[in-house]
Design a protein around this motif. Structure first.
Motif, PDB file in Angstrom:
ATOM      1  N   LYS A   1       0.828  -1.208   0.000  1.00 46.65           N
ATOM      2  CA  LYS A   1       0.000   0.000   0.000  1.00 46.65           C
ATOM      3  C   LYS A   1       0.858   1.252   0.000  1.00 46.65           C
ATOM      4  O   LYS A   1       0.437   2.303  -0.492  1.00 46.65           O
ATOM      5  CB  LYS A   1      -0.926   0.011   1.214  1.00 46.65           C
ATOM      6  CG  LYS A   1      -1.969  -1.099   1.237  1.00 46.65           C
ATOM      7  CD  LYS A   1      -3.032  -0.859   2.291  1.00 46.65           C
ATOM      8  CE  LYS A   1      -2.446  -0.721   3.683  1.00 46.65           C
ATOM      9  NZ  LYS A   1      -1.798  -1.973   4.162  1.00 46.65           N
ATOM     10  N   LEU A   2       2.067   1.164   0.557  1.00 48.09           N
ATOM     11  CA  LEU A   2       2.973   2.308   0.607  1.00 48.09           C
ATOM     12  C   LEU A   2       4.027   2.246  -0.494  1.00 48.09           C
ATOM     13  O   LEU A   2       4.297   3.245  -1.169  1.00 48.09           O
ATOM     14  CB  LEU A   2       3.647   2.384   1.977  1.00 48.09           C
ATOM     15  CG  LEU A   2       2.734   2.672   3.170  1.00 48.09           C
ATOM     16  CD1 LEU A   2       3.519   2.598   4.462  1.00 48.09           C
ATOM     17  CD2 LEU A   2       2.085   4.042   3.040  1.00 48.09           C
ATOM     18  N   ASP A   3       4.648   1.084  -0.650  1.00 49.06           N
ATOM     19  CA  ASP A   3       5.738   0.964  -1.617  1.00 49.06           C
ATOM     20  C   ASP A   3       5.261   1.060  -3.061  1.00 49.06           C
ATOM     21  O   ASP A   3       5.854   1.771  -3.881  1.00 49.06           O
ATOM     22  CB  ASP A   3       6.482  -0.361  -1.426  1.00 49.06           C
ATOM     23  CG  ASP A   3       7.433  -0.336  -0.247  1.00 49.06           C
ATOM     24  OD1 ASP A   3       7.559   0.732   0.391  1.00 49.06           O
ATOM     25  OD2 ASP A   3       8.060  -1.376   0.037  1.00 49.06           O
ATOM     26  N   ASP A   4       4.189   0.333  -3.398  1.00 52.14           N
ATOM     27  CA  ASP A   4       3.782   0.239  -4.807  1.00 52.14           C
ATOM     28  C   ASP A   4       3.450   1.596  -5.430  1.00 52.14           C
ATOM     29  O   ASP A   4       3.892   1.880  -6.555  1.00 52.14           O
ATOM     30  CB  ASP A   4       2.602  -0.721  -4.965  1.00 52.14           C
ATOM     31  CG  ASP A   4       3.025  -2.187  -4.871  1.00 52.14           C
ATOM     32  OD1 ASP A   4       4.188  -2.435  -4.494  1.00 52.14           O
ATOM     33  OD2 ASP A   4       2.195  -3.063  -5.165  1.00 52.14           O
TER      34      ASP A   4
ATOM     35  N   LYS B   1       6.442 -11.101  -6.518  1.00 55.15           N
ATOM     36  CA  LYS B   1       5.057 -10.690  -6.288  1.00 55.15           C
ATOM     37  C   LYS B   1       4.863  -9.223  -6.682  1.00 55.15           C
ATOM     38  O   LYS B   1       3.823  -8.856  -7.246  1.00 55.15           O
ATOM     39  CB  LYS B   1       4.678 -10.900  -4.826  1.00 55.15           C
ATOM     40  CG  LYS B   1       4.674 -12.361  -4.388  1.00 55.15           C
ATOM     41  CD  LYS B   1       4.356 -12.475  -2.908  1.00 55.15           C
ATOM     42  CE  LYS B   1       4.397 -13.926  -2.444  1.00 55.15           C
ATOM     43  NZ  LYS B   1       4.128 -14.030  -0.975  1.00 55.15           N
ATOM     44  N   ARG B   2       5.862  -8.414  -6.381  1.00 53.63           N
ATOM     45  CA  ARG B   2       5.804  -6.997  -6.742  1.00 53.63           C
ATOM     46  C   ARG B   2       5.717  -6.831  -8.252  1.00 53.63           C
ATOM     47  O   ARG B   2       4.908  -6.051  -8.771  1.00 53.63           O
ATOM     48  CB  ARG B   2       7.045  -6.290  -6.181  1.00 53.63           C
ATOM     49  CG  ARG B   2       7.161  -4.825  -6.514  1.00 53.63           C
ATOM     50  CD  ARG B   2       8.502  -4.287  -6.060  1.00 53.63           C
ATOM     51  NE  ARG B   2       8.641  -4.312  -4.617  1.00 53.63           N
ATOM     52  CZ  ARG B   2       9.683  -4.801  -3.958  1.00 53.63           C
ATOM     53  NH1 ARG B   2      10.684  -5.376  -4.633  1.00 53.63           N
ATOM     54  NH2 ARG B   2       9.736  -4.750  -2.652  1.00 53.63           N
ATOM     55  N   LEU B   3       6.547  -7.570  -8.969  1.00 55.50           N
ATOM     56  CA  LEU B   3       6.541  -7.478 -10.431  1.00 55.50           C
ATOM     57  C   LEU B   3       5.197  -7.911 -11.007  1.00 55.50           C
ATOM     58  O   LEU B   3       4.715  -7.321 -11.985  1.00 55.50           O
ATOM     59  CB  LEU B   3       7.668  -8.322 -11.012  1.00 55.50           C
ATOM     60  CG  LEU B   3       9.105  -7.869 -10.705  1.00 55.50           C
ATOM     61  CD1 LEU B   3      10.104  -8.831 -11.331  1.00 55.50           C
ATOM     62  CD2 LEU B   3       9.350  -6.448 -11.195  1.00 55.50           C
ATOM     63  N   ALA B   4       4.602  -8.915 -10.402  1.00 54.86           N
ATOM     64  CA  ALA B   4       3.297  -9.375 -10.888  1.00 54.86           C
ATOM     65  C   ALA B   4       2.252  -8.276 -10.717  1.00 54.86           C
ATOM     66  O   ALA B   4       1.409  -8.063 -11.604  1.00 54.86           O
ATOM     67  CB  ALA B   4       2.883 -10.641 -10.135  1.00 54.86           C
ATOM     68  N   ARG B   5       2.299  -7.576  -9.600  1.00 50.31           N
ATOM     69  CA  ARG B   5       1.338  -6.477  -9.391  1.00 50.31           C
ATOM     70  C   ARG B   5       1.577  -5.353 -10.390  1.00 50.31           C
ATOM     71  O   ARG B   5       0.626  -4.765 -10.934  1.00 50.31           O
ATOM     72  CB  ARG B   5       1.455  -5.944  -7.962  1.00 50.31           C
ATOM     73  CG  ARG B   5       1.044  -6.933  -6.884  1.00 50.31           C
ATOM     74  CD  ARG B   5       0.894  -6.249  -5.531  1.00 50.31           C
ATOM     75  NE  ARG B   5       2.129  -5.612  -5.069  1.00 50.31           N
ATOM     76  CZ  ARG B   5       3.064  -6.220  -4.338  1.00 50.31           C
ATOM     77  NH1 ARG B   5       2.913  -7.510  -4.007  1.00 50.31           N
ATOM     78  NH2 ARG B   5       4.139  -5.567  -3.941  1.00 50.31           N
ATOM     79  N   LEU B   6       2.859  -5.037 -10.644  1.00 51.24           N
ATOM     80  CA  LEU B   6       3.167  -3.967 -11.590  1.00 51.24           C
ATOM     81  C   LEU B   6       2.753  -4.345 -13.009  1.00 51.24           C
ATOM     82  O   LEU B   6       2.279  -3.504 -13.780  1.00 51.24           O
ATOM     83  CB  LEU B   6       4.662  -3.644 -11.541  1.00 51.24           C
ATOM     84  CG  LEU B   6       5.170  -2.966 -10.262  1.00 51.24           C
ATOM     85  CD1 LEU B   6       6.687  -2.920 -10.254  1.00 51.24           C
ATOM     86  CD2 LEU B   6       4.601  -1.561 -10.140  1.00 51.24           C
ATOM     87  N   GLU B   7       2.939  -5.614 -13.343  1.00 52.79           N
ATOM     88  CA  GLU B   7       2.543  -6.071 -14.676  1.00 52.79           C
ATOM     89  C   GLU B   7       1.035  -5.916 -14.864  1.00 52.79           C
ATOM     90  O   GLU B   7       0.561  -5.531 -15.942  1.00 52.79           O
ATOM     91  CB  GLU B   7       2.967  -7.527 -14.884  1.00 52.79           C
ATOM     92  CG  GLU B   7       2.749  -8.018 -16.305  1.00 52.79           C
ATOM     93  CD  GLU B   7       3.303  -9.404 -16.519  1.00 52.79           C
ATOM     94  OE1 GLU B   7       3.376  -9.837 -17.681  1.00 52.79           O
ATOM     95  OE2 GLU B   7       3.673 -10.069 -15.512  1.00 52.79           O
TER      96      GLU B   7
END
Length: 343
Positions: A252-255, A280-286
């Motif tokens: 919620k803060l980093d992304d 997991k971060r990359l999947a959210r960004l994608e």
């Protein structure tokens, strides 16, 4: 806030606008253990007032004397100072150093035109990289950006290296914007990182809406913004002289901060977290529409792979990686690097 010794062009322009005669002195070459690097400047007013430094000791006095003559006769000159080892300490040139100093009156004779000094100060205020190019044979002057003609091509490596110097007869005085760093997340690693960033010359800002974490007591003297990271980064303004580091582990803060940084020209974006966390971060960004090339700008796990464990060691590794990215812009986030494998 810009340190006074770094605000030399600004002070020179203030004096000129006040109707005073001014000269600028610039270190253009050094040998041995000169105390000030090439590109260092000194502004001298008509009453021998000074802002900045080209060395120290009696060298400054000799430069001031020549500058006062320059504002009267309108001639530019190049001065050379050198001392033997037994005299070195007295004049600030340790271990037998030598320096060459260029002295130019402002708005007089062959000196730097006032309009060009005005444009230089405006570029610095707008955080635009610019080089003040001076032909020491003809005393022609040009302001050079990162794009354009031959001088721009020659200046580009110097912009990356923050290194003034000669290209043929042209002295290129590099005026890069001050370095900035935005740290997202008032976690334990942020405490030494903010201090190290300041010592390395960065204007560091801590962003965290959680006031209990991002407090003056935990970060004495730090600039703190208690806002959501995307709003804070948009308000701060990100450019090619800015590094962004996210440390919260909370999407919620980093992304939101990562998304803003990826859409900007920041030279470094580092994110704390293990390889699994980063996947997991990359999947959210994608899912948000970011391409593989865009996501490839992220340094994660964050930090150079030096086996760091403690918060201070991790901060060291982050500063090392940021420094490499700044000074070696051709380097890219590694595919097999370990970094800091924190969850």
């Amino acid at each position: 806030m810009t340190a006074l010794h770094d605000a030399v062009p600004e002070q020179a322009l203030k004096w000129v606008r006040a109707g005073r005669k001014v000269a600028l002195a610039t270190v253009i070459e050094t040998w041995g253990s000169a105390p000030r690097p090439v590109g260092s400047q000194l502004a001298i007013g008509e009453e021998a007032e000074m802002v900045g430094s080209v060395s120290g000791g009696c060298v400054e006095g000799a430069v001031v004397a020549e500058a006062l003559e320059a504002v009267e006769d309108g001639r530019c000159r190049v001065l050379e100072f050198g001392v033997s080892d037994d005299e070195a300490f007295a004049v600030g040139l340790a271990c037998g150093g030598r320096i060459r100093v260029m002295v130019e009156p402002v708005g007089v004779g062959a000196g730097l035109p006032v309009e060009m000094l005005d444009d230089l100060v405006a570029a610095r205020a707008a955080r635009r990289p610019v080089a003040l190019a001076t032909d020491t044979q003809t005393w022609a002057h040009e302001l050079v950006g990162t794009e354009g003609g031959v001088l721009s091509v020659l200046a580009l490596p110097r912009f990356h290296a923050d290194k003034s110097g000669f290209e043929e007869d042209w002295f290129l005085g590099i005026h890069n914007p001050p370095l900035a760093m935005v740290v997202v997340g008032a976690v334990h690693i942020a405490q030494p990182l903010m201090e190290m960033a300041r010592l390395a010359g960065y204007d560091a800002v801590l962003v965290d809406p959680r006031e209990a974490f991002a407090s003056e007591a935990r970060f004495p003297g730090a600039r703190i913004i208690h806002d959501w990271p995307d709003a804070a980064l948009a308000a701060i303004g990100l450019d090619a002289r800015t590094a962004v580091v996210t440390l919260t582990h909370d999407p919620k803060l980093d992304d939101p901060a990562i998304e803003v940084a990826l859409r900007s020209d920041v030279f470094y974006l580092g994110c704390l977290g293990s390889t699994r966390t980063h996947a997991k971060r990359l999947a959210r960004l994608e899912e948000k529409g970011f391409s593989a090339d865009e996501m490839g700008r992220i340094h994660a796990p964050v930090g150079a792979d030096i086996g760091a464990k403690s918060p201070a060691e991790i901060a060291v590794s982050i500063m090392a990686e940021i420094t490499e990215r700044l000074r070696r812009p051709e380097s890219r986030p590694g595919q097999a690097r370990q970094g800091v494998a924190a969850e």
